[in-house]
Design a protein around this motif. Structure first.
Motif, PDB file in Angstrom:
ATOM      1  N   THR A  38       0.897  -0.827   0.229  1.00  0.00           N
ATOM      2  CA  THR A  38       0.543   0.188  -0.030  1.00  0.00           C
ATOM      3  C   THR A  38       0.900   1.902  -0.300  1.00  0.00           C
ATOM      4  O   THR A  38       2.065   1.164  -0.591  1.00  0.00           O
ATOM      5  CB  THR A  38      -1.160   0.176   1.007  1.00  0.00           C
ATOM      6  OG1 THR A  38      -2.246   0.522   0.814  1.00  0.00           O
ATOM      7  CG2 THR A  38      -0.159   0.137   2.211  1.00  0.00           C
ATOM      8  N   ASP A  39       0.416   2.525   0.302  1.00  0.00           N
ATOM      9  CA  ASP A  39       0.921   3.738   0.155  1.00  0.00           C
ATOM     10  C   ASP A  39       2.017   3.819   2.110  1.00  0.00           C
ATOM     11  O   ASP A  39       0.895   3.836   2.012  1.00  0.00           O
ATOM     12  CB  ASP A  39      -0.158   5.238  -0.311  1.00  0.00           C
ATOM     13  CG  ASP A  39      -1.262   5.126  -1.647  1.00  0.00           C
ATOM     14  OD1 ASP A  39      -0.005   4.672  -2.390  1.00  0.00           O
ATOM     15  OD2 ASP A  39      -1.397   5.603  -1.618  1.00  0.00           O
ATOM     16  N   GLN A 204     -10.479  -5.825  -3.231  1.00  0.00           N
ATOM     17  CA  GLN A 204     -11.338  -5.150  -3.737  1.00  0.00           C
ATOM     18  C   GLN A 204     -11.309  -4.542  -2.286  1.00  0.00           C
ATOM     19  O   GLN A 204     -12.129  -4.822  -1.941  1.00  0.00           O
ATOM     20  CB  GLN A 204     -12.179  -5.314  -4.263  1.00  0.00           C
ATOM     21  CG  GLN A 204     -12.161  -6.005  -6.300  1.00  0.00           C
ATOM     22  CD  GLN A 204     -13.384  -6.043  -6.525  1.00  0.00           C
ATOM     23  OE1 GLN A 204     -13.861  -7.135  -6.362  1.00  0.00           O
ATOM     24  NE2 GLN A 204     -13.093  -5.099  -7.968  1.00  0.00           N
ATOM     25  N   LEU A 205     -11.053  -3.448  -2.427  1.00  0.00           N
ATOM     26  CA  LEU A 205     -11.527  -2.279  -1.267  1.00  0.00           C
ATOM     27  C   LEU A 205     -12.031  -1.279  -2.175  1.00  0.00           C
ATOM     28  O   LEU A 205     -11.916  -0.719  -2.308  1.00  0.00           O
ATOM     29  CB  LEU A 205     -10.432  -1.306  -0.056  1.00  0.00           C
ATOM     30  CG  LEU A 205      -9.288  -2.813   0.551  1.00  0.00           C
ATOM     31  CD1 LEU A 205      -8.160  -2.638   1.459  1.00  0.00           C
ATOM     32  CD2 LEU A 205     -10.278  -3.823   0.828  1.00  0.00           C
ATOM     33  N   GLU A 207     -14.612   2.417  -0.196  1.00  0.00           N
ATOM     34  CA  GLU A 207     -14.630   3.983  -0.100  1.00  0.00           C
ATOM     35  C   GLU A 207     -16.064   3.078   0.969  1.00  0.00           C
ATOM     36  O   GLU A 207     -16.990   2.957   0.557  1.00  0.00           O
ATOM     37  CB  GLU A 207     -14.436   5.070   0.071  1.00  0.00           C
ATOM     38  CG  GLU A 207     -12.808   5.170  -0.865  1.00  0.00           C
ATOM     39  CD  GLU A 207     -12.815   6.154  -1.549  1.00  0.00           C
ATOM     40  OE1 GLU A 207     -13.525   6.771  -1.516  1.00  0.00           O
ATOM     41  OE2 GLU A 207     -11.478   6.092  -1.623  1.00  0.00           O
ATOM     42  N   ALA A 214     -10.306   1.307   2.711  1.00  0.00           N
ATOM     43  CA  ALA A 214      -9.677   1.657   1.348  1.00  0.00           C
ATOM     44  C   ALA A 214      -8.516   2.686   1.397  1.00  0.00           C
ATOM     45  O   ALA A 214      -8.275   2.896   1.175  1.00  0.00           O
ATOM     46  CB  ALA A 214     -11.083   1.866   0.120  1.00  0.00           C
ATOM     47  N   ASP A 215      -8.686   3.636   2.919  1.00  0.00           N
ATOM     48  CA  ASP A 215      -7.243   4.332   3.323  1.00  0.00           C
ATOM     49  C   ASP A 215      -6.232   3.606   2.730  1.00  0.00           C
ATOM     50  O   ASP A 215      -5.750   4.787   2.904  1.00  0.00           O
ATOM     51  CB  ASP A 215      -7.788   5.035   4.856  1.00  0.00           C
ATOM     52  CG  ASP A 215      -8.974   6.173   4.750  1.00  0.00           C
ATOM     53  OD1 ASP A 215      -9.895   5.591   3.183  1.00  0.00           O
ATOM     54  OD2 ASP A 215      -9.564   6.382   5.695  1.00  0.00           O
ATOM     55  N   PRO A 217      -4.850   1.676   0.169  1.00  0.00           N
ATOM     56  CA  PRO A 217      -4.920   1.285  -1.245  1.00  0.00           C
ATOM     57  C   PRO A 217      -4.487  -0.461  -1.224  1.00  0.00           C
ATOM     58  O   PRO A 217      -3.181  -0.534  -0.722  1.00  0.00           O
ATOM     59  CB  PRO A 217      -4.796   2.715  -1.964  1.00  0.00           C
ATOM     60  CG  PRO A 217      -3.942   3.501  -1.103  1.00  0.00           C
ATOM     61  CD  PRO A 217      -4.736   2.926   0.487  1.00  0.00           C
ATOM     62  N   ARG A 219      -2.282  -2.007  -3.899  1.00  0.00           N
ATOM     63  CA  ARG A 219      -1.561  -1.503  -4.745  1.00  0.00           C
ATOM     64  C   ARG A 219      -0.362  -2.646  -5.885  1.00  0.00           C
ATOM     65  O   ARG A 219      -0.361  -2.923  -6.755  1.00  0.00           O
ATOM     66  CB  ARG A 219       0.608  -0.361  -4.476  1.00  0.00           C
ATOM     67  CG  ARG A 219      -0.629   1.150  -3.840  1.00  0.00           C
ATOM     68  CD  ARG A 219      -1.070   1.989  -4.781  1.00  0.00           C
ATOM     69  NE  ARG A 219      -1.241   2.965  -4.247  1.00  0.00           N
ATOM     70  CZ  ARG A 219      -3.047   3.669  -4.797  1.00  0.00           C
ATOM     71  NH1 ARG A 219      -3.433   2.979  -5.094  1.00  0.00           N
ATOM     72  NH2 ARG A 219      -2.732   4.976  -4.294  1.00  0.00           N
TER      73      ARG A 219
END
Length: 247
Positions: A38-39, A204-205, A207, A214-215, A217, A219
């Protein structure tokens, strides 16, 4: 009710406590785990100090509890984040959603599990193991994994399950000020891994303001596992006091 009788109760209502006074044993606890990248900035925004991050990874899990002492069968889903604390590698439990109120109440009151009510599910559909999480009437997560494509080493599976976990315990005082604010640690014990599998997976997430999975995400999906286990949860212990320093 006598004074000494009140103190012997584990929870309210006194006449019908929210959960049973037992140490739960989990029998036939089935996991669908998907580790994804993720980020990094998104992770830093939600992981509390003094926990430290290495890679920007998250583990999404759906667990079907075949039978649990005091609670019975239920399903749970959530996110865990790989972290370090004092040189020890573990996971920070970020969010947990389940369909069983006694397990939700005891997890929050007795320990520090970040549990809230949701509607998760884990089932087989045309050769795919499917894990879902709904919040209210809306879908917030869908995970799929090829069903029993490749055996996973049982020792590796046990290592996945027994990684130390960290949580934040917050209890406000009667005036709203913090009364307890601690980082706590626990782990899973007495583990029997019955089956362990790996294979291709997708996640899959979606929002939702009250279930913000989903915050963090997706990747890239890094790995997936499907495990069947028996286990017990160890009691938590505080490792850092946010109101007064290290424990």
């Amino acid at each position: 009710m006598k004074l000494e009788e009140v103190a012997r109760h584990v929870s309210t209502p006194l006449a019908s406590p929210a959960y049973a006074p037992v140490v739960p044993r989990f029998t036939s606890r089935e996991y669908l785990n998907i580790v994804y990248r993720t980020d990094a900035d998104a992770l830093r925004a939600v992981v509390p100090e003094p926990l430290e991050l290495d890679e920007p990874l998250v583990r999404f899990e759906v667990m079907r509890m075949g039978d649990v002492t005091g609670y019975g069968p239920y399903v749970e889903a959530g996110q865990a984040i790989p972290v370090r604390f004092d040189g020890e590698r573990g996971e920070y439990l970020h969010a947990m959603y389940l369909d069983n109120f006694p397990a939700t109440a005891s997890g929050r009151e007795v320990s520090a599990y970040p549990k809230t009510i949701g509607a998760p599910d884990l089932y087989l559909d045309h050769g795919a193991l499917v894990g879902t999480l709904d919040y209210g009437s809306l879908r917030v997560a869908t995970a799929t994994m090829g069903y029993k494509h490749h055996p996973l080493d049982l020792a590796e599976a046990k290592a996945q399950v027994t990684v130390p976990t960290f949580m934040v315990k917050l209890i406000p005082d009667y005036d709203g000020a913090p009364r307890v604010a601690e980082l706590v640690r626990t782990e899973i014990t007495d583990v029997v891994v019955r089956e362990a599998w790996t294979g291709p997976a997708r996640l899959q997430l979606f929002e939702h303001v009250l279930a913000p999975l989903a915050d963090l995400p997706v990747r890239e999906v890094v790995s997936a596992s499907h495990l069947l286990t028996d286990l017990t949860l160890a009691p938590v212990r505080p490792v850092h006091d946010y109101l007064g320093g290290s424990r």
